[in-house]
Design a protein around this motif. Structure first.
Motif, PDB file in Angstrom:
ATOM      1  N   SER A 145       0.844  -1.197   0.000  1.00 39.50           N
ATOM      2  CA  SER A 145       0.000   0.000   0.000  1.00 39.50           C
ATOM      3  C   SER A 145       0.876   1.243   0.000  1.00 39.50           C
ATOM      4  CB  SER A 145      -0.928   0.020   1.221  1.00 39.50           C
ATOM      5  OG  SER A 145      -0.188   0.163   2.417  1.00 39.50           O
ATOM      6  N   LYS A 146       0.412   2.274  -0.703  1.00 38.59           N
ATOM      7  CA  LYS A 146       1.211   3.488  -0.813  1.00 38.59           C
ATOM      8  C   LYS A 146       0.311   4.652  -1.200  1.00 38.59           C
ATOM      9  CE  LYS A 146       5.206   5.428  -3.269  1.00 38.59           C
ATOM     10  NZ  LYS A 146       6.236   5.200  -4.311  1.00 38.59           N
ATOM     11  N   GLN A 147       0.599   5.831  -0.647  1.00 42.81           N
ATOM     12  CA  GLN A 147      -0.094   7.040  -1.072  1.00 42.81           C
ATOM     13  C   GLN A 147       0.558   7.528  -2.346  1.00 42.81           C
ATOM     14  OE1 GLN A 147      -1.050   9.852   1.889  1.00 42.81           O
ATOM     15  NE2 GLN A 147      -1.569  11.487   0.458  1.00 42.81           N
ATOM     16  N   LEU A 148      -0.232   7.648  -3.415  1.00 40.74           N
ATOM     17  CA  LEU A 148       0.293   8.007  -4.725  1.00 40.74           C
ATOM     18  C   LEU A 148       0.225   9.501  -4.981  1.00 40.74           C
ATOM     19  CD1 LEU A 148      -1.398   5.125  -6.739  1.00 40.74           C
ATOM     20  CD2 LEU A 148       0.904   5.168  -5.759  1.00 40.74           C
ATOM     21  N   ALA A 149      -0.768  10.159  -4.400  1.00 38.85           N
ATOM     22  CA  ALA A 149      -0.938  11.596  -4.544  1.00 38.85           C
ATOM     23  C   ALA A 149      -1.856  12.058  -3.427  1.00 38.85           C
ATOM     24  CB  ALA A 149      -1.512  11.951  -5.927  1.00 38.85           C
ATOM     25  N   SER A 150      -2.121  13.317  -3.360  1.00 39.10           N
ATOM     26  CA  SER A 150      -3.005  13.830  -2.324  1.00 39.10           C
ATOM     27  C   SER A 150      -4.405  13.250  -2.506  1.00 39.10           C
ATOM     28  CB  SER A 150      -3.077  15.359  -2.409  1.00 39.10           C
ATOM     29  OG  SER A 150      -3.986  15.869  -1.459  1.00 39.10           O
ATOM     30  N   GLY A 151      -4.870  12.493  -1.506  1.00 37.15           N
ATOM     31  CA  GLY A 151      -6.201  11.912  -1.563  1.00 37.15           C
ATOM     32  C   GLY A 151      -6.305  10.658  -2.400  1.00 37.15           C
ATOM     33  N   ILE A 152      -5.181  10.104  -2.885  1.00 36.56           N
ATOM     34  CA  ILE A 152      -5.202   8.894  -3.712  1.00 36.56           C
ATOM     35  C   ILE A 152      -4.243   7.863  -3.129  1.00 36.56           C
ATOM     36  CG2 ILE A 152      -4.815   7.887  -5.987  1.00 36.56           C
ATOM     37  CD1 ILE A 152      -5.473  10.530  -7.230  1.00 36.56           C
ATOM     38  N   CYS A 153      -4.755   6.676  -2.832  1.00 33.88           N
ATOM     39  CA  CYS A 153      -3.938   5.568  -2.331  1.00 33.88           C
ATOM     40  C   CYS A 153      -4.040   4.392  -3.294  1.00 33.88           C
ATOM     41  CB  CYS A 153      -4.405   5.114  -0.944  1.00 33.88           C
ATOM     42  SG  CYS A 153      -4.086   6.304   0.362  1.00 33.88           S
ATOM     43  N   GLY A 154      -3.030   3.567  -3.294  1.00 29.68           N
ATOM     44  CA  GLY A 154      -3.046   2.350  -4.091  1.00 29.68           C
ATOM     45  C   GLY A 154      -2.700   1.148  -3.233  1.00 29.68           C
ATOM     46  N   VAL A 155      -3.377   0.034  -3.497  1.00 29.94           N
ATOM     47  CA  VAL A 155      -3.059  -1.241  -2.849  1.00 29.94           C
ATOM     48  C   VAL A 155      -2.904  -2.258  -3.972  1.00 29.94           C
ATOM     49  CG1 VAL A 155      -3.784  -3.036  -1.241  1.00 29.94           C
ATOM     50  CG2 VAL A 155      -4.378  -0.650  -0.775  1.00 29.94           C
ATOM     51  N   VAL A 156      -1.746  -2.913  -4.035  1.00 29.86           N
ATOM     52  CA  VAL A 156      -1.463  -3.813  -5.155  1.00 29.86           C
ATOM     53  C   VAL A 156      -0.924  -5.135  -4.634  1.00 29.86           C
ATOM     54  CG1 VAL A 156       0.898  -2.954  -5.479  1.00 29.86           C
ATOM     55  CG2 VAL A 156      -0.310  -3.983  -7.417  1.00 29.86           C
ATOM     56  N   ASP A 157      -1.275  -6.223  -5.328  1.00 28.20           N
ATOM     57  CA  ASP A 157      -0.785  -7.566  -5.023  1.00 28.20           C
ATOM     58  C   ASP A 157       0.193  -8.000  -6.112  1.00 28.20           C
ATOM     59  OD1 ASP A 157      -2.414  -7.728  -2.829  1.00 28.20           O
ATOM     60  OD2 ASP A 157      -3.972  -8.908  -3.822  1.00 28.20           O
ATOM     61  N   VAL A 158       1.265  -8.667  -5.693  1.00 29.66           N
ATOM     62  CA  VAL A 158       2.212  -9.277  -6.618  1.00 29.66           C
ATOM     63  C   VAL A 158       2.457 -10.702  -6.147  1.00 29.66           C
ATOM     64  CG1 VAL A 158       4.522  -9.207  -7.596  1.00 29.66           C
ATOM     65  CG2 VAL A 158       3.314  -7.074  -7.140  1.00 29.66           C
ATOM     66  N   SER A 159       2.310 -11.652  -7.047  1.00 28.80           N
ATOM     67  CA  SER A 159       2.486 -13.047  -6.690  1.00 28.80           C
ATOM     68  C   SER A 159       3.953 -13.341  -6.386  1.00 28.80           C
ATOM     69  CB  SER A 159       2.005 -13.947  -7.831  1.00 28.80           C
ATOM     70  OG  SER A 159       2.212 -15.302  -7.520  1.00 28.80           O
ATOM     71  N   LEU A 160       4.202 -13.940  -5.227  1.00 30.00           N
ATOM     72  CA  LEU A 160       5.568 -14.301  -4.849  1.00 30.00           C
ATOM     73  C   LEU A 160       6.091 -15.464  -5.687  1.00 30.00           C
ATOM     74  CD1 LEU A 160       5.378 -14.007  -0.958  1.00 30.00           C
ATOM     75  CD2 LEU A 160       6.341 -12.378  -2.587  1.00 30.00           C
ATOM     76  N   GLU A 161       5.205 -16.213  -6.317  1.00 31.44           N
ATOM     77  CA  GLU A 161       5.649 -17.320  -7.169  1.00 31.44           C
ATOM     78  C   GLU A 161       6.445 -16.813  -8.372  1.00 31.44           C
ATOM     79  OE1 GLU A 161       3.068 -18.902  -4.418  1.00 31.44           O
ATOM     80  OE2 GLU A 161       2.471 -17.362  -5.835  1.00 31.44           O
ATOM     81  N   SER A 162       6.261 -15.528  -8.728  1.00 36.68           N
ATOM     82  CA  SER A 162       7.057 -14.965  -9.823  1.00 36.68           C
ATOM     83  C   SER A 162       8.525 -14.863  -9.433  1.00 36.68           C
ATOM     84  CB  SER A 162       6.518 -13.577 -10.184  1.00 36.68           C
ATOM     85  OG  SER A 162       5.179 -13.656 -10.605  1.00 36.68           O
ATOM     86  N   LEU A 163       8.774 -14.683  -8.121  1.00 33.49           N
ATOM     87  CA  LEU A 163      10.145 -14.558  -7.628  1.00 33.49           C
ATOM     88  C   LEU A 163      10.686 -15.876  -7.095  1.00 33.49           C
ATOM     89  CD1 LEU A 163       9.717 -11.179  -5.708  1.00 33.49           C
ATOM     90  CD2 LEU A 163      10.588 -11.515  -8.028  1.00 33.49           C
ATOM     91  N   PHE A 164       9.793 -16.661  -6.469  1.00 33.46           N
ATOM     92  CA  PHE A 164      10.196 -17.932  -5.872  1.00 33.46           C
ATOM     93  C   PHE A 164       9.296 -19.038  -6.425  1.00 33.46           C
ATOM     94  CE2 PHE A 164      10.622 -14.473  -2.761  1.00 33.46           C
ATOM     95  CZ  PHE A 164      12.005 -14.440  -2.639  1.00 33.46           C
ATOM     96  N   PRO A 165       9.619 -19.583  -7.584  1.00 30.14           N
ATOM     97  CA  PRO A 165       8.751 -20.584  -8.229  1.00 30.14           C
ATOM     98  C   PRO A 165       8.487 -21.786  -7.320  1.00 30.14           C
ATOM     99  CG  PRO A 165      10.451 -19.843  -9.745  1.00 30.14           C
ATOM    100  CD  PRO A 165      10.816 -19.286  -8.413  1.00 30.14           C
ATOM    101  N   ASN A 166       7.224 -22.203  -7.306  1.00 32.64           N
ATOM    102  CA  ASN A 166       6.804 -23.348  -6.503  1.00 32.64           C
ATOM    103  C   ASN A 166       6.008 -24.278  -7.400  1.00 32.64           C
ATOM    104  OD1 ASN A 166       5.642 -25.196  -4.748  1.00 32.64           O
ATOM    105  ND2 ASN A 166       5.194 -23.679  -3.169  1.00 32.64           N
ATOM    106  N   PRO A 167       6.502 -25.489  -7.667  1.00 31.43           N
ATOM    107  CA  PRO A 167       5.793 -26.393  -8.593  1.00 31.43           C
ATOM    108  C   PRO A 167       4.437 -26.837  -8.076  1.00 31.43           C
ATOM    109  CG  PRO A 167       7.595 -27.540  -7.479  1.00 31.43           C
ATOM    110  CD  PRO A 167       7.737 -26.100  -7.137  1.00 31.43           C
ATOM    111  N   LEU A 168       4.176 -26.677  -6.760  1.00 28.16           N
ATOM    112  CA  LEU A 168       2.902 -27.105  -6.211  1.00 28.16           C
ATOM    113  C   LEU A 168       1.815 -26.041  -6.370  1.00 28.16           C
ATOM    114  CD1 LEU A 168       4.122 -28.815  -2.905  1.00 28.16           C
ATOM    115  CD2 LEU A 168       3.632 -29.867  -5.116  1.00 28.16           C
ATOM    116  N   ILE A 169       2.205 -24.802  -6.634  1.00 29.32           N
ATOM    117  CA  ILE A 169       1.253 -23.711  -6.798  1.00 29.32           C
ATOM    118  C   ILE A 169       0.945 -23.556  -8.280  1.00 29.32           C
ATOM    119  CG2 ILE A 169       0.819 -21.258  -6.454  1.00 29.32           C
ATOM    120  CD1 ILE A 169       0.912 -22.806  -3.867  1.00 29.32           C
ATOM    121  N   ARG A 170      -0.299 -23.786  -8.674  1.00 31.59           N
ATOM    122  CA  ARG A 170      -0.694 -23.721 -10.081  1.00 31.59           C
ATOM    123  C   ARG A 170      -1.443 -22.439 -10.402  1.00 31.59           C
ATOM    124  NH1 ARG A 170      -0.028 -28.085 -12.968  1.00 31.59           N
ATOM    125  NH2 ARG A 170      -1.597 -27.416 -14.460  1.00 31.59           N
TER     126      ARG A 170
END
Length: 396
Positions: free
Chosen positions: A113-138
């Motif tokens: 989460s981060k404040q991007l501008a006055s009165g505007i916030c962003g919340v974003v998800d990034v999959s950790l499997e992109s950095l740490f591949p797991n063959p069990l996670i499909r």
């Protein structure tokens, strides 16, 4: 802008092999009468997040919180200013569809989460499997999230009396328990029903000793998903109408159903918590039902459970609903294609019934009980299908 409602097959390199994946995406904008910082807080707090989104999230836990910073509000010249501090949490989430016939999707995410501008916030998800591949996670979640913008017209506050608020709290517990029972989460042990033509009708045993605030004894949850030739809104209006309830609810056959009270729970008239009274022809109360219904762009839901008259009186007079045992049943109604509620030609209706059965044990359901609950769910499905062909139930 790209068409985010479409889906396509793609291939990605994973552990030196090509794995076919299906890409899915969606987007939506909505106005909410909520203080913006509260939205950020519920997305970053896994207890709030799993509660608010319990219809699609069966489990959410924090793996690591390397940058825990409190969000806060500050009033400046009479206007609310949002200060959304930089924060990142590593989480494990199990997403589910409202049907035990569909597998869950588990993924590990970094939520930022981060404040991007006055009165505007962003919340974003990034999959950790992109950095740490797991063959069990499909299932891999590509960068996704939301922008939260504060509007100048402020927010609205709704105040309710203690007795109405307690009814809403009990209804929320009932609905969350229904969704928890409905999913194919790893915590739910579904077993096949040993009857002919019951391949898509799983059952689950719930022991009172394994659950808090449960009626003593063993209860059975039975569920199935069927296709119905009507739009989700039309099915929702039919199931939500007390005047047509005795066309599908065996508990109300030959009785009169009346809504004795309700609390609106959204802008749509169908979003409400209701008290339904079922009376016999001799004007005797057969059962009282607590029911919550709501409809969204992605689906419709009807959840209900029997409550004792004395319990309802206690809650309405300010008593706590937290320890009230509840056995929820209900329906999840989804469109059968990507066109949405109004454009869909059919619906996928998932129904689940939780029934107290003193003859069953933690590991065994007697044949008579199996036959009874199987007949209940199949008769209900056939009644709903038949009603959708009835010209008197055309509706929307």
């Amino acid at each position: 802008m790209p068409n985010l409602s479409s889906s396509r097959c793609i291939s990605v390199s994973h552990l030196e092999s090509l794995v076919p994946l299906r890409s899915e995406a969606s987007r939506h904008a909505e106005f909410l009468t909520v203080i913006p910082v509260h939205i950020v807080e519920l997305l970053m707090d896994m207890n709030q997040y799993s509660t608010v989104f319990s219809n699609i999230v069966s489990r959410a836990v924090v793996l690591a919180n390397p940058s825990l910073v409190d969000h806060h509000l500050q009033s400046r010249d009479g206007a609310l200013q949002v200060f959304c501090a930089l924060e990142t949490v590593m989480i494990a989430v199990e997403f589910n569809a409202p049907s035990p016939l569909l597998p869950t999707r588990e993924c590990h995410l970094a939520r930022h989460s981060k404040q991007l501008a006055s009165g505007i916030c962003g919340v974003v998800d990034v999959s950790l499997e992109s950095l740490f591949p797991n063959p069990l996670i499909r299932y891999r979640r590509r960068p996704s999230g939301c922008l939260i913008q504060q509007l100048p017209n402020g927010v609205a506050k709704k105040t309710v009396s203690p007795g109405r608020e307690n009814v809403l709290r009990l209804a929320e517990r009932m609905t969350r328990k229904f969704w928890a029972n409905l999913s194919d989460s790893a915590e739910n042990i579904w077993r096949p029903v040993p009857l002919k033509e019951a391949e898509n009708v799983p059952a689950m045993i719930i022991n009172a000793e394994d659950e808090e605030r449960q009626l003593p004894g063993t209860s059975i949850v039975i569920a199935t998903t069927v296709w119905v030739p009507a739009s989700p809104r039309r099915v929702f209006d039919f199931l939500n109408n007390e005047g047509t309830r005795n066309q599908w609810d065996t508990l109300t056959y030959g009785h009169h159903v009346r809504e004795t009270g309700y609390i609106d729970n959204g802008c749509d008239h169908g979003n409400r918590v209701s008290i339904l009274e079922v009376k016999s022809t001799e004007d005797q109360i057969v059962v009282i039902l607590l029911q919550e219904t709501y409809t969204t762009l992605t689906g419709c839901y009807v959840t209900f459970a029997p409550v004792e008259a004395s319990t309802l009186d206690m809650i309405l007079n300010g008593g706590s609903p937290e320890n009230v045992p509840i056995l929820p049943s209900g329906f999840s109604i989804l469109p059968d294609g990507p066109k949405g509620n109004e454009g869909s030609t059919g619906s996928l209706v998932t129904m689940a019934f939780q029934i107290l059965d003193t003859a069953s044990s933690a590991t065994y359901i007697p044949p008579d009980s199996v036959a009874t609950i199987f007949k209940l769910v199949m008769d209900t499905a056939e009644c709903i299908k038949a009603a959708m062909f009835n010209p008197l139930n055309l509706g929307t």
